[in-house]
Scaffold this active site. Structure first.
Site, PDB file in Angstrom:
ATOM      1  N   LYS A 168      39.653 -26.256 -44.504  1.00  0.00           N
ATOM      2  CA  LYS A 168      39.438 -27.753 -44.217  1.00  0.00           C
ATOM      3  C   LYS A 168      40.395 -28.012 -42.966  1.00  0.00           C
ATOM      4  CE  LYS A 168      40.850 -32.513 -45.221  1.00  0.00           C
ATOM      5  NZ  LYS A 168      41.336 -33.220 -46.220  1.00  0.00           N
ATOM      6  N   LYS A 200      44.429 -25.578 -45.769  1.00  0.00           N
ATOM      7  CA  LYS A 200      44.318 -27.057 -44.963  1.00  0.00           C
ATOM      8  C   LYS A 200      45.111 -27.018 -43.934  1.00  0.00           C
ATOM      9  CE  LYS A 200      44.648 -32.000 -46.045  1.00  0.00           C
ATOM     10  NZ  LYS A 200      45.114 -32.962 -46.829  1.00  0.00           N
TER      11      LYS A 200
HETATM   12  C1  PBG Z   1      45.129 -36.112 -48.091  1.00  0.00           C
HETATM   13  C2  PBG Z   1      43.711 -36.106 -47.488  1.00  0.00           C
HETATM   14  C3  PBG Z   1      43.191 -36.024 -46.095  1.00  0.00           C
HETATM   15  C4  PBG Z   1      41.633 -35.601 -46.228  1.00  0.00           C
HETATM   16  C5  PBG Z   1      41.517 -35.575 -47.138  1.00  0.00           C
HETATM   17  N1  PBG Z   1      42.734 -35.528 -48.376  1.00  0.00           N
HETATM   18  C6  PBG Z   1      43.974 -36.612 -44.950  1.00  0.00           C
HETATM   19  C7  PBG Z   1      45.227 -35.788 -44.544  1.00  0.00           C
HETATM   20  O1  PBG Z   1      45.679 -34.817 -44.926  1.00  0.00           O
HETATM   21  O2  PBG Z   1      45.971 -36.534 -43.717  1.00  0.00           O
HETATM   22  C8  PBG Z   1      40.930 -35.827 -44.735  1.00  0.00           C
HETATM   23  C9  PBG Z   1      39.615 -36.023 -45.071  1.00  0.00           C
HETATM   24  C10 PBG Z   1      38.738 -36.142 -43.703  1.00  0.00           C
HETATM   25  O3  PBG Z   1      39.319 -36.249 -42.702  1.00  0.00           O
HETATM   26  O4  PBG Z   1      37.754 -36.651 -43.793  1.00  0.00           O
HETATM   27  N2  PBG Z   1      44.918 -37.025 -49.214  1.00  0.00           N
END
Ligand code: PBG
Length: 327
Positions: free
Chosen positions: A252, A199
């Protein structure tokens, strides 16, 4: 005498839609699609999200209806994000047995049973008043190991509510191990873990922070999420999560990280998910609204590219719409 070879004519197989369909190397199916959904505590009507036209923060009731529609369309899964009324320093709402996510999961399990896979994002940022994905030290840093204890408790409470797949998204070191041990100790050996293993600290999450009301109140997430400049590190993260007991791994965002999707797919032997995140959605919607891109074609092309790169499943806000079209 030189042999007379026929000129290569790849266009033969592109001639008709039927030929192109027959020879397509990549196919999308409804079951590949996982729909992320937002449910907000204490609202009477679904709330539109300005930067994500067509996506809403659901009430518990509207969530049930939209989840039913997603299942009818044949989506492979649903992943839930909760927005609580009250936020505090430790994100107490995240593991409350009557918290918004737990309540919504119970609703969906009652309605849908095993007709789709009900998953939950396990993190704290939607529930903390400072908006970070973990608890903080006195000096304001995210405390890795104290956060693991919170994640373990969040995961157990989600599993107790009926979540079939826990997806830890906070990028703390050791989070999969902490969650696996806690789930097993609580008798949830059959609940699986989809690690948000890879991520990135990405600007493409911008609209999500409006949707989940979780923008960090200070600083950013770069001390726990990955640097977009790095690729090898993704394999280390994926392998660590597998060692710790992840059943599936995720990359992601998806669209700007197709090289990473491919590398992870080639390196691991578990299902790989990729998340077409909020910013990817927002870009398509904004350009389409301006008449600058053909919306339907762009959606299908972006999803096909993610599959072609190697994702077995895709988290996408288009899941229901695309599943219907494919169905
Ligand atoms: C954190 C989380 C995020 C997303 C999914 N889980 C946001 C972040 O890390 O700031 C992002 C998903 C998206 O942008 O569609 N709980």
């Amino acid at each position: 005498m030189s042999a007379q070879f026929p000129v290569a004519r790849p266009r033969r197989l592109r001639r008709t839609p039927a030929l192109r369909r027959l020879t397509a190397e990549t196919r999308l199916a409804p079951a590949d699609m996982i729909l992320p959904m937002f449910v907000k505590e204490g609202i009477a009507e679904p709330q539109p999200i300005g930067s994500m036209p067509g996506v809403v923060q659901h009430t518990r009731e509207s969530l049930r209806k939209a989840a039913h529609e997603a299942v009818e369309a044949g989506v492979g899964g649903i992943i839930l994000f909760g927005v609580p009324i009250l936020k505090d320093a430790v994100g107490s709402g995240a593991d409350a047995s009557d918290g918004i996510v737990q309540s919504a999961v119970r609703d969906l399990v009652a309605d849908l049973g095993d007709s789709t896979v009900i998953m939950t994002d396990a993190c704290l940022d939607e529930f903390t008043d400072h908006g970070h994905c973990g608890v903080l030290t006195a000096s304001g840093e995210v405390d890795n190991d104290a956060t693991l204890e919170r994640y373990a408790s969040v995961a157990v409470s989600q599993a107790a509510a009926g979540s079939a797949v826990i997806a830890p998204s906070g990028m703390m070191d050791g989070q999969v191990e902490a969650i696996r041990s806690a789930l097993d100790a609580a008798g949830h050996e059959n609940v699986s873990i989809l690690g948000y293993s890879v991520k990135y600290a990405s600007a493409f999450y911008g609209p999500f922070r409006e949707a989940a009301e979780c923008a960090p109140q200070f600083g950013d997430r770069a001390s726990y999420q990955q640097d977009p400049a790095n690729a090898d590190e993704s394999l280390r993260e994926a392998f660590l999560d597998l060692d710790e007991g992840a059943d599936m791994v995720m990359v992601k965002p998806a669209g700007a990280y197709l090289d990473i999707v491919r590398r992870v797919r080639d390196a691991v032997d578990v299902p790989v998910a990729a998340y077409q995140v909020s910013g990817e959605y927002a870009m398509i919607e904004a350009a389409a609204a301006n008449g600058w891109l053909d919306r339907d074609r762009t959606i299908m092309e972006s999803l096909t590219a993610i599959r072609r790169a190697g994702a077995d499943m895709i988290l996408t806000y288009y899941a229901t719409e695309v599943a219907r079209k494919l169905g």
